[in-house]
Design a protein around this motif. Structure first.
Motif, PDB file in Angstrom:
ATOM      1  N   SER A 273       0.794  -1.225   0.000  1.00 46.45           N
ATOM      2  CA  SER A 273       0.000   0.000   0.000  1.00 46.45           C
ATOM      3  C   SER A 273       0.830   1.280   0.000  1.00 46.45           C
ATOM      4  O   SER A 273       0.376   2.278  -0.571  1.00 46.45           O
ATOM      5  CB  SER A 273      -0.973  -0.006   1.187  1.00 46.45           C
ATOM      6  N   PRO A 274       2.043   1.329   0.602  1.00 44.27           N
ATOM      7  CA  PRO A 274       2.797   2.589   0.527  1.00 44.27           C
ATOM      8  C   PRO A 274       3.100   3.015  -0.905  1.00 44.27           C
ATOM      9  O   PRO A 274       2.932   4.180  -1.260  1.00 44.27           O
ATOM     10  CB  PRO A 274       4.086   2.275   1.306  1.00 44.27           C
ATOM     11  N   ARG A 275       3.526   2.083  -1.726  1.00 41.66           N
ATOM     12  CA  ARG A 275       3.830   2.443  -3.115  1.00 41.66           C
ATOM     13  C   ARG A 275       2.565   2.827  -3.881  1.00 41.66           C
ATOM     14  O   ARG A 275       2.565   3.768  -4.672  1.00 41.66           O
ATOM     15  CB  ARG A 275       4.531   1.284  -3.826  1.00 41.66           C
ATOM     16  N   HIS A 276       1.484   2.072  -3.664  1.00 40.71           N
ATOM     17  CA  HIS A 276       0.296   2.342  -4.475  1.00 40.71           C
ATOM     18  C   HIS A 276      -0.383   3.636  -4.046  1.00 40.71           C
ATOM     19  O   HIS A 276      -0.977   4.329  -4.882  1.00 40.71           O
ATOM     20  CB  HIS A 276      -0.679   1.172  -4.407  1.00 40.71           C
ATOM     21  N   TYR A 287       3.912   1.545 -11.126  1.00 38.50           N
ATOM     22  CA  TYR A 287       2.804   1.052 -11.946  1.00 38.50           C
ATOM     23  C   TYR A 287       2.461  -0.404 -11.659  1.00 38.50           C
ATOM     24  O   TYR A 287       1.405  -0.873 -12.070  1.00 38.50           O
ATOM     25  CB  TYR A 287       3.140   1.212 -13.428  1.00 38.50           C
ATOM     26  N   GLN A 288       3.352  -1.144 -10.998  1.00 40.08           N
ATOM     27  CA  GLN A 288       3.029  -2.524 -10.653  1.00 40.08           C
ATOM     28  C   GLN A 288       2.014  -2.564  -9.527  1.00 40.08           C
ATOM     29  O   GLN A 288       2.082  -1.764  -8.592  1.00 40.08           O
ATOM     30  CB  GLN A 288       4.300  -3.288 -10.241  1.00 40.08           C
ATOM     31  N   PRO A 315       7.089   6.893   0.293  1.00 36.50           N
ATOM     32  CA  PRO A 315       7.231   6.663  -1.137  1.00 36.50           C
ATOM     33  C   PRO A 315       6.779   7.876  -1.942  1.00 36.50           C
ATOM     34  O   PRO A 315       5.762   7.883  -2.582  1.00 36.50           O
ATOM     35  CB  PRO A 315       6.315   5.462  -1.375  1.00 36.50           C
ATOM     36  N   ASP A 316       7.578   8.914  -1.898  1.00 33.56           N
ATOM     37  CA  ASP A 316       7.196  10.180  -2.448  1.00 33.56           C
ATOM     38  C   ASP A 316       8.467  10.977  -2.682  1.00 33.56           C
ATOM     39  O   ASP A 316       9.538  10.607  -2.217  1.00 33.56           O
ATOM     40  CB  ASP A 316       6.285  10.898  -1.428  1.00 33.56           C
ATOM     41  N   TRP A 317       8.385  12.093  -3.343  1.00 36.48           N
ATOM     42  CA  TRP A 317       9.543  12.947  -3.524  1.00 36.48           C
ATOM     43  C   TRP A 317       9.048  14.347  -3.794  1.00 36.48           C
ATOM     44  O   TRP A 317       7.890  14.565  -4.099  1.00 36.48           O
ATOM     45  CB  TRP A 317      10.450  12.461  -4.664  1.00 36.48           C
ATOM     46  N   ASP A 318       9.953  15.322  -3.700  1.00 40.61           N
ATOM     47  CA  ASP A 318       9.497  16.700  -3.840  1.00 40.61           C
ATOM     48  C   ASP A 318       9.400  17.073  -5.322  1.00 40.61           C
ATOM     49  O   ASP A 318       9.749  16.340  -6.225  1.00 40.61           O
ATOM     50  CB  ASP A 318      10.410  17.672  -3.083  1.00 40.61           C
TER      51      ASP A 318
END
Length: 324
Positions: A273-276, A287-288, A315-318
């Motif tokens: 869930s963090p990535r999605h 995308y997976q 799982p994010d970036w600026d």
């Protein structure tokens, strides 16, 4: 920047439990295979299982069960809200689910029920696979589905003529579990079609197909649920990181449940869930549906996660590192 920490001790504890179950599975394999055969004989004699529409009906019931499990968590178990990936208040789904969930159910079931009524094709073999064979078929079908839908999903994001078909699925953040079935008609058909092609391509046993549908509906619902928190800290302001995405600020709880699959399975093979959640917020990464290897290969690495064991950045970036 603070790290997104998952406690090593908690993860190791659940990995140990998983290893114990694996050992017991191997040790008692013959007995488990006997029970699998008994279960299949009972299933095979059931008029419900014999029905040509058993699989889509089972998938629908499974989706409804998993979605409403998270709805109960959202609405009636505030103690679990600390586990949500996003710390701002998330409006819970209605328990009745007569909005997009019911529309998705009708759009999914109606054409399949009509097709099944016209084309009678269900054949149930006399025997079931062994316990290992059953698990192996389910793992293989989930892996192949994930591989196939990666390319469909990528095309829906990267090819402009198709992008509008997928836009409906990204209309709500933070997510609730029912977002898993918020699709346009064509988008949902592509996902269902990928699943059907996968099971037919692998010639999965009907019992493995049934287990696959229950497992994959849970995994899809979990990745859309927004839940991946850890009980380690109630100090949300200290445990959260704020990242600017364009003009928006997003606050994440900086913990993961140590017992969730993306933590228990080693080597970061699963994104969870963090990535999605990050994918739904940004749309240019991850995308997976389940695994990570294609995303990591396609992107040349993962800028959103630390390489240190048992730790990851949110799982994010600026905006400066955002790619289009």
């Amino acid at each position: 920047m603070a790290s997104h920490v998952v406690h090593a001790q908690g993860v190791r504890r659940f990995r140990f439990v998983a290893l114990v179950f694996l050992f017991l599975f191997v040790y008692y394999h013959e007995l488990l295979s006997y029970y699998v055969q008994c279960a299949w004989q009972a299933m095979r004699a059931s008029p419900v299982v014999q029905h040509d529409s058993f699989e889509p009906l089972l998938a629908s019931v499974a989706f409804a069960g998993w979605i409403n499990m998270f709805r109960v968590w959202d609405k009636y178990l505030p103690v679990l809200h600390r586990y949500r990936l996003v710390s701002n208040r998330v409006k819970p789904d209605t328990m009745v689910g007569l909005d997009h969930g019911m529309r998705a159910l009708v759009a999914y079931l109606l054409p399949l029920l009509v097709f099944d009524a016209v084309v009678k094709r269900r054949h149930l073999p006399d025997t079931a696979p062994s316990a290992a064979g059953l698990v192996g078929q389910v793992v293989a079908s989930i892996f192949v589905y994930d591989f196939g839908f990666f390319w469909v999903h990528l095309a829906l994001h990267k090819w402009r003529p198709l992008a509008f078909l997928h836009a409906r699925h990204h209309t709500k953040t933070p997510m609730n579990a029912s977002e898993v079935v918020r699709h346009s008609l064509v988008d949902g058909a592509l996902q269902v079609g990928t699943n059907i092609v996968t099971l037919n391509l692998l010639r999965s046993h009907p019992m493995a197909r049934a287990v696959h549908n229950v497992v994959i509906t849970y995994m899809l619902t979990e990745t859309h649920s927004g839940y991946a928190g850890d009980r380690a800290s109630n100090a949300v302001p200290q445990a959260a990181n704020v990242h600017v995405i364009g003009v928006r600020s997003v606050r994440y709880l900086s913990y993961d449940m140590p017992w969730m699959l993306h933590n228990v399975v080693p080597f970061r093979l699963l994104g969870g869930s963090p990535r999605h959640e990050a994918h739904h917020r940004i749309g240019t990464r991850y995308y997976q549906q389940f695994f990570t290897y294609l995303d990591n290969w396609w992107l040349g690495g993962d800028p959103g996660e630390s390489r240190e064991p048992f730790s990851k950045r949110p799982p994010d970036w600026d905006a400066s590192s955002k790619v289009s």
